[in-house]
Design a protein around this motif. Structure first.
Motif, PDB file in Angstrom:
ATOM      1  N   PHE A   1       0.828  -1.199   0.000  1.00  0.00           N
ATOM      2  CA  PHE A   1       0.000   0.000   0.000  1.00  0.00           C
ATOM      3  C   PHE A   1       0.862   1.249   0.000  1.00  0.00           C
ATOM      4  O   PHE A   1       0.605   2.207  -0.724  1.00  0.00           O
ATOM      5  CB  PHE A   1      -0.902  -0.015   1.248  1.00  0.00           C
ATOM      6  CG  PHE A   1      -1.905   1.093   1.254  1.00  0.00           C
ATOM      7  CD1 PHE A   1      -2.951   1.073   0.333  1.00  0.00           C
ATOM      8  CD2 PHE A   1      -1.801   2.142   2.138  1.00  0.00           C
ATOM      9  CE1 PHE A   1      -3.883   2.091   0.324  1.00  0.00           C
ATOM     10  CE2 PHE A   1      -2.728   3.157   2.125  1.00  0.00           C
ATOM     11  CZ  PHE A   1      -3.775   3.125   1.221  1.00  0.00           C
ATOM     12  N   SER A   2       1.940   1.192   0.817  1.00  0.00           N
ATOM     13  CA  SER A   2       2.760   2.381   0.907  1.00  0.00           C
ATOM     14  C   SER A   2       3.531   2.598  -0.393  1.00  0.00           C
ATOM     15  O   SER A   2       3.806   3.722  -0.785  1.00  0.00           O
ATOM     16  CB  SER A   2       3.711   2.285   2.093  1.00  0.00           C
ATOM     17  OG  SER A   2       4.935   1.772   1.683  1.00  0.00           O
ATOM     18  N   PHE A   3       3.815   1.500  -1.113  1.00  0.00           N
ATOM     19  CA  PHE A   3       4.470   1.649  -2.415  1.00  0.00           C
ATOM     20  C   PHE A   3       3.548   2.388  -3.381  1.00  0.00           C
ATOM     21  O   PHE A   3       3.951   3.318  -4.074  1.00  0.00           O
ATOM     22  CB  PHE A   3       4.840   0.285  -2.997  1.00  0.00           C
ATOM     23  CG  PHE A   3       5.328   0.370  -4.416  1.00  0.00           C
ATOM     24  CD1 PHE A   3       6.608   0.858  -4.684  1.00  0.00           C
ATOM     25  CD2 PHE A   3       4.498   0.028  -5.479  1.00  0.00           C
ATOM     26  CE1 PHE A   3       7.046   0.979  -5.989  1.00  0.00           C
ATOM     27  CE2 PHE A   3       4.936   0.154  -6.784  1.00  0.00           C
ATOM     28  CZ  PHE A   3       6.210   0.628  -7.043  1.00  0.00           C
ATOM     29  N   LYS A   4       2.273   1.987  -3.333  1.00  0.00           N
ATOM     30  CA  LYS A   4       1.282   2.612  -4.198  1.00  0.00           C
ATOM     31  C   LYS A   4       1.178   4.108  -3.870  1.00  0.00           C
ATOM     32  O   LYS A   4       1.173   4.964  -4.755  1.00  0.00           O
ATOM     33  CB  LYS A   4      -0.066   1.931  -3.973  1.00  0.00           C
ATOM     34  CG  LYS A   4      -1.092   2.233  -5.061  1.00  0.00           C
ATOM     35  CD  LYS A   4      -2.344   1.381  -4.824  1.00  0.00           C
ATOM     36  CE  LYS A   4      -3.568   2.064  -5.392  1.00  0.00           C
ATOM     37  NZ  LYS A   4      -4.790   1.491  -4.843  1.00  0.00           N
ATOM     38  N   GLU A   5       1.138   4.403  -2.579  1.00  0.00           N
ATOM     39  CA  GLU A   5       1.040   5.806  -2.174  1.00  0.00           C
ATOM     40  C   GLU A   5       2.246   6.603  -2.656  1.00  0.00           C
ATOM     41  O   GLU A   5       2.110   7.728  -3.134  1.00  0.00           O
ATOM     42  CB  GLU A   5       0.942   5.912  -0.651  1.00  0.00           C
ATOM     43  CG  GLU A   5      -0.474   5.805  -0.161  1.00  0.00           C
ATOM     44  CD  GLU A   5      -0.616   6.248   1.274  1.00  0.00           C
ATOM     45  OE1 GLU A   5       0.424   6.423   1.949  1.00  0.00           O
ATOM     46  OE2 GLU A   5      -1.763   6.388   1.718  1.00  0.00           O
ATOM     47  N   ARG A   6       3.403   5.979  -2.492  1.00  0.00           N
ATOM     48  CA  ARG A   6       4.613   6.696  -2.905  1.00  0.00           C
ATOM     49  C   ARG A   6       4.619   6.915  -4.413  1.00  0.00           C
ATOM     50  O   ARG A   6       5.027   7.960  -4.903  1.00  0.00           O
ATOM     51  CB  ARG A   6       5.864   5.933  -2.462  1.00  0.00           C
ATOM     52  CG  ARG A   6       6.414   6.477  -1.143  1.00  0.00           C
ATOM     53  CD  ARG A   6       7.711   5.795  -0.783  1.00  0.00           C
ATOM     54  NE  ARG A   6       7.494   4.366  -0.541  1.00  0.00           N
ATOM     55  CZ  ARG A   6       8.474   3.471  -0.481  1.00  0.00           C
ATOM     56  NH1 ARG A   6       9.722   3.846  -0.672  1.00  0.00           N
ATOM     57  NH2 ARG A   6       8.202   2.209  -0.243  1.00  0.00           N
TER      58      ARG A   6
ATOM     59  N   LYS B   1       2.344   9.736  -5.229  1.00  0.00           N
ATOM     60  CA  LYS B   1       2.971  10.997  -4.869  1.00  0.00           C
ATOM     61  C   LYS B   1       4.038  11.385  -5.891  1.00  0.00           C
ATOM     62  O   LYS B   1       4.146  12.543  -6.301  1.00  0.00           O
ATOM     63  CB  LYS B   1       3.596  10.874  -3.473  1.00  0.00           C
ATOM     64  CG  LYS B   1       3.940  12.222  -2.870  1.00  0.00           C
ATOM     65  CD  LYS B   1       4.568  12.077  -1.504  1.00  0.00           C
ATOM     66  CE  LYS B   1       5.259  13.386  -1.147  1.00  0.00           C
ATOM     67  NZ  LYS B   1       6.135  13.255  -0.005  1.00  0.00           N
TER      68      LYS B   1
END
Lengths: 294, 253
Positions: free
Chosen positions: A2-7, A10
Motif C-alpha cells: 500500500f505504501s508503495f502505491k502511495e509513494r 505521490k
C-alpha cells in the motif's frame, strides 16, 4: 504494498507539478541561447536605446527604443482605461451592489475575461478603429489610442476579480467597527476597507499591467505597426509583442534579425517576471499584515 | 427604579432573520450608570438583541425588527432614524478585538476624523480616551505604532478607547473578554466598573461569574425570549424562574 502505491502516486503528481518548472526553465534557456548572440554584434545600450528598428536594411539596425516606447504608451493608455473601471467595478460589485446586481455583474465580468483576444482585435479593427478615426479626424484609426482602449477593456476582468478577492480578505469586523463608530458607507469604504485592501488592489493593477504588456494579437491588429518613437496617442505604434509576432515568420533562422526578436522576447519575459514578483511580494506582505487579526 | 433613570427602554421587541423569529417580544429597561448583563446559552439571541440597540443589524440583509427601543423618546428600530446619530450615542465593543490596521493614534482618532475636529483638540481627546481605557501608560510612547502589534487585551482596551473617543452615552459590550486571558479579562472588568460612573453599560457574556462580578442587573435569555430580568444580587441567589435556576446551576447551557 500500500505504501508503495502511495509513494508512486505521490511521485507521479510531483512529476506533474515539476513539469511546469521544466517548461519555464526550457523557455528561459532557449530565450537566452537564441537571443544572447546578438550582443556580440551590438552592445546593450545600442539595443535598448537605439532609435531605429530597421531589421531588413543594409546594414540592419536593431534599436528597440521605438518598440519600447510603443509598448509604454499603449500600456499607459490602457492603464488609464482599466484601473478606474476595474477597481470601480470591484468596489461596486463587492461593497455596494445588492445581491441581485451582484448576481448579474460578476458573471458578466468573468465572461469579458474569457473572450479570446482575436475577437477583441477583430472588434477593434472593424468597429473601434473607424469610429476613432472619424471622431478625432485622424489619418488612421489604427493607433496607440485604439490599442490602449481595447487593451484596457481586456485587462478589466483581471483587475476586477483580483481586487474583489482583496476586498473579500478585509475582515468584516473592520467594517463593523467603522460603522459602530458612526461612519457611513462611504467613509467606511474610503477610510477602512480600501486602505486595508490597498496592497491586494495594487497587486491586481500590476497583474493587469503584466497582461497588457504581454498581449499580442490585439496590438498586432490595431496598433498600426509603425516602429517610430512617438508621444502622441493618435499615431500608429509598434509595441514589442506585435513586432515579434509580425516579423518572426520572415526572419531567417539564426540570423541577426532572428536573434534580435529573441532578445525582445527576453525583455518582455523579464518585464512580466518583474511585475509578477512585485505582485507576489505585495500580496505576501498583505497576508502578514492582516493575518494577526483573522 | 425610578422612571427617569431609564436610559433605554425596549418594548415588545421581536426580530426576524428572514422567516425565522430570533427574538420574541422582549421588554427590558436599561438604567443610567448601571451595568446590565445578558446571560444565556449560545444562540439565545443576546447578541442579536444588543446589536439592535445601535442598529448594527440593519447591515444584515433580509432581517426585520418589530416593537420599539426608545432612546430620548426616539425609536431606534424606526428605519427613518439616522443610524450614524444613534451609533454615536450608543457605542459598541466587539467580541474579538478589531482595531484597524492603522496606528494606535489613528485608531482612537478614527471616530473624531469623521466629524472634523482640530488637530490639537483631537490629540487631547485621544489622550483622554486612552487614559479612561487604562491604556495610556502602556502606549503613550508608541502612539504611531501599528495597533495590530499590541496584545489581545491591549487591543481590546484600544477598541474601548476608540469607542469612548466619540463620547457615547451608552456602551454595548458583546462578549468583550471571549478571546482574552484571565489577566486581560480582569483588567477589562475593572474598566467596566470604572466606566459605569459615566456611562450606561450593557454587556453580553458567556461567563456567569463575570456577570455576577460586573453587573447591577442581569437578564437571562433563552431561545429568543427574556426569561428573567432582576437585580444581579437577587438573580444569582434566588432566581424566580425555574429555567434561570436550571441554567445557573449548570443543568444546561
Amino acid at each position: 504494498m500500500f505504501s508503495f502505491k502511495e509513494r508512486a502516486i505521490k511521485f507521479i503528481f510531483s512529476c506533474l507539478a515539476f513539469s511546469c518548472l521544466l517548461f519555464l526553465l526550457a523557455i528561459v534557456v532557449i530565450l537566452f541561447w537564441q537571443g544572447a548572440p546578438l550582443f556580440s554584434y551590438m552592445d546593450f545600450s545600442q539595443f535598448f536605446f537605439g532609435k531605429s528598428w530597421y531589421p531588413t536594411s543594409q546594414p540592419p539596425e536593431f534599436g528597440i527604443f521605438p518598440l519600447i516606447s510603443g509598448s509604454l504608451i499603449v500600456t499607459l493608455g490602457a492603464m488609464v482605461v482599466c484601473v478606474p473601471l476595474g477597481i470601480g467595478s470591484a468596489l461596486y460589485i463587492y461593497e455596494l451592489s445588492g445581491p441581485n446586481s451582484k448576481k448579474i455583474l460578476k458573471p458578466i465580468v468573468e465572461i469579458l475575461g474569457s473572450i479570446p483576444s482575436i475577437v477583441f482585435g477583430f472588434f477593434a479593427l472593424t468597429i473601434a478603429a473607424p469610429a476613432i478615426q472619424q471622431f478625432f479626424n485622424i489619418p488612421t484609426g489604427l493607433c496607440a489610442l485604439t490599442a490602449s482602449i481595447i487593451l484596457g477593456i481586456m485587462a478589466i476582468p483581471t483587475i476586477t476579480s483580483i481586487s474583489e478577492d482583496a476586498l473579500s480578505f478585509v475582515p468584516n469586523s473592520f467594517r463593523e467597527a467603522s460603522y459602530a463608530l458612526g461612519a457611513n458607507k462611504f467613509q467606511t469604504l474610503f477610510k477602512v476597507t480600501i486602505p486595508a485592501a490597498a496592497s491586494g488592489i495594487s497587486t491586481s493593477v500590476i497583474l493587469g499591467m503584466s497582461r497588457i504588456v504581454g498581449e499580442t494579437m490585439t496590438v498586432l491588429m490595431v496598433s498600426g505597426g509603425a516602429a517610430v518613437i512617438t508621444s502622441s496617442f493618435f499615431s500608429p505604434v509598434r509595441p514589442m509583442t506585435a513586432t515579434i509576432a509580425a516579423e518572426m515568420g520572415e526572419a531567417a533562422f539564426g540570423s541577426l534579425h532572428y536573434q534580435a526578436l529573441f532578445a525582445i522576447a527576453l525583455v518582455l519575459f523579464m518585464t512580466t517576471l518583474v511585475f509578477n514578483v512585485i505582485a507576489e511580494r505585495i500580496s505576501q506582505k498583505y497576508a502578514l499584515k492582516l493575518g494577526a487579526n483573522r | 427604579m425610578l422612571e427617569q433613570n431609564i436610559r433605554v427602554k425596549a418594548k415588545d421587541v421581536s426580530f426576524y432573520y428572514g422567516q425565522k423569529r430570533a427574538l420574541k417580544d422582549l421588554n427590558i429597561n436599561f438604567f443610567t450608570n448601571k451595568v446590565t448583563a445578558f446571560i444565556g446559552p449560545s444562540g439565545c439571541g443576546k447578541s442579536t438583541f444588543i446589536r439592535l440597540l445601535n442598529k448594527m443589524n440593519d447591515l444584515i440583509p433580509n432581517t426585520r425588527a418589530e416593537g420599539k427601543i426608545l432612546l430620548d423618546d426616539e425609536n431606534i428600530l424606526d428605519k427613518k432614524v439616522d443610524a450614524v446619530k444613534i451609533r454615536r450615542k450608543i457605542g459598541m465593543v466587539f467580541q474579538k478585538p478589531n482595531p484597524f490596521p492603522k496606528s494606535i493614534f489613528q485608531n482612537v482618532a478614527y471616530g473624531l476624523e469623521l466629524c472634523s475636529m482640530s488637530k490639537k483638540e483631537m490629540e487631547r481627546v485621544v489622550e483622554e480616551s486612552l487614559q479612561k481605557a487604562a491604556l495610556w501608560n502602556e502606549v503613550k510612547d508608541r502612539l504611531r505604532d501599528n495597533a495590530l502589534g499590541l496584545s489581545g487585551g491591549q487591543q481590546q482596551r484600544l477598541c474601548i478607547a476608540r469607542c469612548l473617543a466619540v463620547e457615547p452615552e451608552v456602551i454595548l459590550f458583546d462578549e468583550p473578554c471571549a478571546s482574552l486571558d484571565p489577566i486581560s479579562t480582569s483588567k477589562i472588568e475593572e474598566l467596566i466598573l470604572e466606566l459605569k460612573k459615566q456611562y450606561t453599560i450593557v454587556i453580553v457574556t458567556h461567563n456567569m461569574q463575570q456577570a455576577a462580578r460586573v453587573s447591577d442587573w442581569t437578564a437571562f435569555m433563552y431561545i429568543g425570549e427574556l426569561i428573567e430580568f432582576s437585580p444581579t444580587k437577587e438573580i444569582f441567589v434566588v432566581p424566580k424562574e425555574k429555567k434561570t435556576q436550571e441554567y445557573l446551576s449548570g443543568r444546561f447551557g
